[in-house]
Design a protein around this motif. Structure first.
Motif, PDB file in Angstrom:
ATOM      1  N   ALA A 191      29.020  26.835  47.824  1.00 42.12           N
ATOM      2  CA  ALA A 191      29.689  27.028  46.536  1.00 42.12           C
ATOM      3  C   ALA A 191      29.099  26.095  45.479  1.00 42.12           C
ATOM      4  CB  ALA A 191      31.198  26.809  46.674  1.00 42.12           C
ATOM      5  N   ARG A 204      36.971  27.149  45.043  1.00 44.48           N
ATOM      6  CA  ARG A 204      36.058  28.210  45.488  1.00 44.48           C
ATOM      7  C   ARG A 204      36.485  29.558  44.946  1.00 44.48           C
ATOM      8  NH1 ARG A 204      36.650  25.659  50.415  1.00 44.48           N
ATOM      9  NH2 ARG A 204      37.752  27.447  51.257  1.00 44.48           N
ATOM     10  N   ARG A 232      34.426  31.932  42.361  1.00 46.17           N
ATOM     11  CA  ARG A 232      34.165  33.337  42.696  1.00 46.17           C
ATOM     12  C   ARG A 232      34.600  34.236  41.532  1.00 46.17           C
ATOM     13  NH1 ARG A 232      37.293  33.737  46.870  1.00 46.17           N
ATOM     14  NH2 ARG A 232      35.944  32.337  48.034  1.00 46.17           N
ATOM     15  N   SER A 270      32.098  33.815  38.713  1.00 43.96           N
ATOM     16  CA  SER A 270      30.858  34.506  39.062  1.00 43.96           C
ATOM     17  C   SER A 270      31.016  36.022  38.934  1.00 43.96           C
ATOM     18  CB  SER A 270      30.441  34.126  40.481  1.00 43.96           C
ATOM     19  OG  SER A 270      29.231  34.738  40.817  1.00 43.96           O
ATOM     20  N   ASP A 271      32.140  36.540  39.393  1.00 45.74           N
ATOM     21  CA  ASP A 271      32.398  37.983  39.298  1.00 45.74           C
ATOM     22  C   ASP A 271      32.489  38.436  37.841  1.00 45.74           C
ATOM     23  OD1 ASP A 271      32.461  38.114  42.061  1.00 45.74           O
ATOM     24  OD2 ASP A 271      34.652  38.292  42.187  1.00 45.74           O
TER      25      ASP A 271
END
Length: 109
Positions: free
Chosen positions: A13, A75, A79, A82-83
């Motif tokens: 990560a 984390r 995520r 990032s998405d």
């Protein structure tokens, strides 16, 4: 137990966060996000790698990217970031090549 290089740098990560921070497109994403979400008067190219690092750390609630691996919440936040960035890049490419309207070019969050 002695520190290993991996412990100093962080795990997957932390590496993923570092890759995002070094991506010039992520800086543009942050520029457009600041304009669309907060009405900030920032030009494209305003957010640099250090700004991206600081932003990710604040968003994930950590002081260092290497701390992200030790926190399930951090984390999950990374995520999501990032998405959303990936979706923004896809919309941006679509707009450049497919003529989507301006709503589709701005970050959603």
């Amino acid at each position: 137990m002695p520190n290993t290089d991996n412990q100093k740098r962080g795990g997957g990560a932390a590496r993923a966060a570092g890759i995002l921070c070094r991506d010039p497109m992520f800086g543009l994403y942050l520029d457009q996000r600041a304009r669309s979400k907060f009405g900030a008067d920032v030009a494209d190219g305003t957010h640099n790698e250090q700004d991206a690092r600081d932003w990710i750390c604040r968003a994930c609630g950590v002081e260092s990217r290497r701390e992200i691996d030790g926190s399930p919440q951090a984390r999950a936040t990374l995520r999501t970031i990032s998405d959303r960035f990936s979706a923004w890049k896809t919309r941006k490419k679509s707009a450049e090549y497919g003529g989507a309207d301006a709503r589709d070019r701005s970050p959603d969050h």
